[in-house]
Every structure is written in structure tokens, then in C-alpha cells.
Design an enzyme around this catalytic site. Structure first.
Site, PDB file in Angstrom:
ATOM      1  CB  SER A  78      -0.865  -0.024   1.261  1.00 40.25           C
ATOM      2  OG  SER A  78      -1.528   1.209   1.420  1.00 40.25           O
ATOM      3  CE1 TYR A 108      -4.150  -2.199   5.317  1.00 40.57           C
ATOM      4  CE2 TYR A 108      -4.441   0.108   4.732  1.00 40.57           C
ATOM      5  CZ  TYR A 108      -4.460  -1.221   4.383  1.00 40.57           C
ATOM      6  OH  TYR A 108      -4.803  -1.591   3.099  1.00 40.57           O
TER       7      TYR A 108
END
Ligand code: NAD
Length: 282
Positions: free
Chosen positions: A165, A178
Site C-alpha cells: 500500500s 495498517y
């Protein structure tokens, strides 16, 4: 763009995709089925994966759903055995299951002395939420790799693609777990690339930027189609000044999984982000 997959011939290859009932991997699985590969759709949510399988099979592709918990070795092994019987052993593994959790997300972007008392700050983050996010993203990639890579060694064209990501390059505000877990995925991708380099398994990752899908459209745009405050921040920091579409991941994924194109590409993390990760904001 959705049709570019049919230019890749992966006939008889077995592609295993986890998180295949989710937004991105369902889209990618449907597109990959056009390569004539056999697609094994793994998800903890069997209904969601079944729906994707049905769509693929109705469109003339080959797919089957397998209820699998990527955090449970016994469940992954059971799925591995079922796939081996149905399709043969895995050639290409796409570790797509992942995500964040509200319990691991702060309300504030910056800590301040005068925040309202009900603000969930870094100090209120819940240990179980942080564990959930690290487990789902990191262990949820590592455990399926332990199970499927055993079959992939020495197979022509074998490779693994992980999903990293933007927040792996520079953490995004509010989501420390995250961001950390995806940074770990990028690091693990390089580790695996080196580890499996002598047994013929390449390992790479794609790092999606900010994509707009039906699921998050309402969070990014108001009812008049104007970007929300957070969406505006994203757009300001994206040199191409727009969101990506899920189909814009497909080219990078096809490049990585099709060894005719990428046989010497190993250990890379490809950002698909309109330049977001390259931009300092100045
Ligand atoms: P999603 O939430 O739509 O899909 C995730 C899927 O994983 C769901 O179908 C869910 O049922 C499944 N899942 C959850 N826990 C599982 C478990 N223990 N075992 C098996 N399956 C499980 O997410 P998405 O937006 O499609 O994201 C897919 C991947 O891409 C994730 O790794 C995510 O972190 C990453 N990603 C997404 C974006 C984005 O903009 N959507 C951006 C960057 C990275």
C-alpha cells in the site's frame, strides 16, 4: 482496459487468490480468468467468493471458491488439498486478504494539548485491534505462502504477488498499525524474493494508491460529486490529480505474474498511484 488480460496466455496455470470476495481481488480475479488460468478464490466469506466464481464461470472462465481463513494453517492446508484435486497445485499465489480495523485508527491526525475529551487518540488504541491488523496483513500473507510455496518450487513461471500500500512508503495519518503492517509486507516481499531465488519462485508486490470504487465513493465524494476534505488532501498530493480505478492495477499485476514479461523481475514493489509516493508535496 479490462480486456488486456486476454493477451496473456496462462492456460492451465493455477492462480490462487486470497481475499477474492473483496472489492479489489474480486475485480482482479474476474479479469485474470480471461488469461484462461484456473482461478482458486479464497475468502473467509464463502458467499462473496462463490458469487465471484459464479460470475467467472458464467463468462466462460474457470474458477472455484474455497472458504479459507488465511490465519489458520489447518484451513489453508485443507484448501490447498482441495485445489490440488480440483485444478492441480498452485503456480501463482496472490496474497490479497488484508485491511485495517477501526480499533487501530485514531480520530486525530495530529496530537494536540486541547483535544475534546472523547477523541480517540494514539493512547486509546486497542491492543486487540492492532494485533488484528498485523495478523491479517502480515500473518495472512505469510501463512498461505508457507502452504502454497511448497508446491510451487521448480514449477515454470511460479511466482507470488503480495498487496502492499501507499502507507508502506510513508505512513498515512490515523492508521499506524495498517501502515506498519503494509511496510512489513513490502519488506517480507523482498525477503521472500531472496529466500526463494534458488528454487524458482519470484516474489513481488503491487502498492495500490488511492482508488475509487463503489464501496468508498460515498466517503470520497459528497452528494454533489465534490471531494470531501480527506479526498481533497489526497488529490492535492497526487500529481495526476485524480483517483485511480481498480482496473488500473491490472496491468502491473499481469506484468508481474506473467513470466514472459517479468522473468527477471524479483523483489520489487510497484506503486500504482498516479505519482503519490514520488511527490514530496512541494
Ligand atoms: P476488502 O475488504 O474489500 O476485501 C478483503 C477480503 O478479505 C474480504 O472479502 C474479506 O472477507 C477477506 N478476508 C478478511 N479476513 C480474512 C481471513 N482471515 N481469511 C480470508 N479472507 C479474509 O479489501 P480490498 O479493498 O479489496 O483490499 C484488498 C487488498 O488490497 C488488501 O490487502 C488491502 O489492504 C489492499 N489495499 C487496498 C486498497 C484500496 O484502495 N482498496 C489500497 C491499498 C491496498
Amino acid at each position: 482496459m479490462n480486456n488486456i488480460a486476454q493477451h496473456h496466455n496462462l492456460k492451465n496455470k493455477v492462480i490462487v487468490i486470497s481475499g477474492a470476495g473483496g472489492v479489489l481481488c474480486a475485480f482482479l480475479a474476474k479479469a485474470l480468468a480471461k488469461t484462461q488460468a484456473k482461478i482458486a478464490l479464497l475468502d473467509i466469506n464463502l458467499d462473496a467468493a462463490n458469487q465471484v466464481a459464479e460470475e467467472i464461470n458464467q463468462a466462460g472462465g474457470i474458477a472455484k471458491a474455497y472458504q479459507t481463513n488465511v490465519l489458520d494453517l489447518a484451513s489453508i492446508e485443507q484448501t490447498r488439498n482441495a485445489i490440488a484435486q480440483d485444478f492441480g497445485t498452485c503456480d501463482i499465489l496472490i496474497n490479497g486478504a488484508g485491511g485495517n480495523n477501526p480499533k487501530a485508527t485514531t480520530d486525530n491526525e495530529f496530537h494536540q494539548f486541547d483535544l475534546p475529551t472523547n477523541t480517540k487518540t494514539f493512547f486509546e488504541l486497542d491492543k486487540s485491534g492492532i494485533e488484528f491488523v498485523f495478523n491479517l496483513n502480515y500473518l495472512g500473507t505469510l501463512l498461505p505462502t508457507q502452504v502454497f510455496a511448497k508446491d510451487m518450487m521448480g514449477k515454470a513461471g511460479a511466482n507470488i504477488v503480495n498487496i502492499s500500500s501507499m502507507n508502506a512508503f510513508t505512513p498515512l495519518t490515523k492508521i499506524p498499525a495498517y501502515s506498519g503492517a503494509k511496510a512489513a509486507i513490502s519488506n517480507f516481499t523482498q525477503w521472500l524474493a531472496v529466500y526463494f531465488s534458488k528454487v524458482g519462485i519470484r516474489c513481488n508486490a503491487i502498492a495500490p494508491g488511492f482508488l475509487v470504487s463503489n464501496q468508498n465513493r460515498a466517503l470520497l465524494f459528497d452528494e454533489n460529486g465534490n471531494p470531501t476534505a480527506r479526498a481533497n488532501k489526497i488529490l492535492t498530493n497526487t500529481p495526476m490529480a485524480r483517483f485511480g480505478e481498480p482496473e488500473e492495477l491490472l496491468g502491473a499485476l499481469l506484468f508481474l505474474i506473467d513470466s514472459q514479461y517479468s522473468s527477471f523481475v524479483n523483489g520489487v514493489i510497484i506503486p500504482v498511484d498516479g505519482g503519490f509516493s514520488a511527490y514530496s508535496g512541494v
